[in-house]
Design an enzyme around this catalytic site. Structure first.
Site, PDB file in Angstrom:
ATOM      1  N   THR A 299       0.885  -1.160   0.000  1.00  0.00           N
ATOM      2  CA  THR A 299       0.000   0.000   0.000  1.00  0.00           C
ATOM      3  C   THR A 299       0.921   1.206   0.000  1.00  0.00           C
ATOM      4  OG1 THR A 299      -1.703  -1.163   1.264  1.00  0.00           O
ATOM      5  CG2 THR A 299      -1.755   1.238   1.355  1.00  0.00           C
TER       6      THR A 299
ATOM      7  N   ARG B  61     -13.041  -7.932  -1.615  1.00  0.00           N
ATOM      8  CA  ARG B  61     -12.455  -7.685  -0.300  1.00  0.00           C
ATOM      9  C   ARG B  61     -11.958  -6.246  -0.201  1.00  0.00           C
ATOM     10  NH1 ARG B  61      -6.980  -5.974   1.319  1.00  0.00           N
ATOM     11  NH2 ARG B  61      -6.693  -6.650   3.479  1.00  0.00           N
TER      12      ARG B  61
ATOM     13  N   GLY C 113      -9.658  -3.774   2.375  1.00  0.00           N
ATOM     14  CA  GLY C 113      -8.804  -3.672   3.541  1.00  0.00           C
ATOM     15  C   GLY C 113      -9.043  -2.357   4.245  1.00  0.00           C
TER      16      GLY C 113
END
Length: 320
Positions: free
Chosen positions: A175, A203, A205
């Protein structure tokens, strides 16, 4: 660490280095923290060598690149975020448009893509040959060609989740985050990611979750996270750092306490080597960062520096 009033400063994860020149140029011209933070992150999204952010990111279980991003303006507490975005190379720009043009904070999936299309964002192929090759190697592996690798997609996914540290180097799961304080003393924080490689489609995060992977408030400071986002979501980590600052803790103490919060999670997928990182800035522009890895670093640059400086993060192991 002595406190000082630092204006015109950029701090971020190590992979944000490609975006620092753009951010510094904007600050030197008197631009806003929001503009500078977005410019820095956008450059990382365009860096195909970075397989954890933007174009070239490692795809999900089905071989599709899904991107998440968020931006928060510490002056107004305005925020925008998008998640599970396909086909659009600059989710951080879409997140900004959500912040500035809608009453919402977070758009995901088809709705986020409809929003991007409506606002004129151009589509692009996010899956590079290099990222596709990684996906093919992991998902197909040594299986015979006639085998249906999707017979039980959930079981395949769970096996990848449990073995992902063995399959690939951790650098492929990343990231980028950047925190900026401009010449007016305003703070902004921007985060972007392609998420956990081989993730279950859809999904999300912590990166697009305000309070988990990103939080900024001029009154106290800002923080952003990288690593296993599920842990930061459960601990509301970015917001926790800012709240610890609000309660009077010095910056490094606020970071340490937020890192210690991870130890209270019951998490069957967390190993002693699980990497969690936080980068933070207090309201005066002082910066620091923390990690569960003893070798992690972060970068910082002020307007009087010719280039960024790499510094070690405060080490706080996940287990005692």
């Amino acid at each position: 660490m002595s406190s000082q009033d630092v204006r015109g400063i950029v701090v971020g994860s190590r992979n944000a280095a490609v975006g620092f020149p753009a951010a510094i140029r904007i600050l030197r011209a008197g631009g806003s923290a929001v503009d500078a933070a977005i410019a820095a992150v956008k450059a990382v999204e365009d860096d195909v060598r970075d397989q954890g952010v933007g174009t070239g990111g490692i795809p999900n279980l089905l071989g599709e690149v899904e991107l998440d991003a968020s931006i928060m303006d510490g002056r107004t507490l305005a925020a925008g975020a998008v998640g599970a975005v396909k086909h659009y190379p600059h989710p951080i720009e879409i997140a900004r448009r959500v912040m500035e043009c809608t009453p919402h904070v977070l758009l995901v999936g088809d709705g986020a893509e409809l929003f991007a299309r409506t606002h004129g964002f151009e589509v692009a192929n996010l899956l590079t040959p290099e990222a596709e090759a990684v996906w093919q190697a992991v998902i197909h592996g040594e299986r015979a060609p006639e085998q249906n690798v999707y017979e039980d997609r959930y079981q395949l996914y769970m096996s990848v989740v449990r073995r992902w540290t063995e399959l690939l180097h951790r650098d492929l799961f990343g990231t980028t985050n950047v925190i900026v304080r401009d010449l007016d003393g305003n703070i902004a924080c921007a985060v972007s990611t392609s998420g956990w490689g081989f993730k279950w489609p859809g999904r999300l995060g912590d990166s697009p979750i305000i309070g988990a992977g990103n939080y900024a408030d001029n009154r106290y400071g800002a923080a952003a996270c990288t690593g296993r986002g599920e842990m930061a979501i459960r601990c509301a980590t970015a917001h926790s750092v800012v709240m610890y600052l609000r309660f009077g803790l010095p910056l490094e103490d606020a970071l340490r306490q937020a890192m210690l919060d991870f130890r209270h999670l019951e998490d069957p997928y967390a190993e002693a080597e699980t990497v969690m990182n936080i980068v933070a800035m207090d309201r005066n522009g002082n910066v620091a960062a923390a990690s569960t890895s003893p070798h992690a670093t972060y970068i910082v640059q002020t307007l009087d520096m010719e280039t960024y400086e790499e510094r070690p993060r405060l080490y706080v192991p996940l287990r005692e």
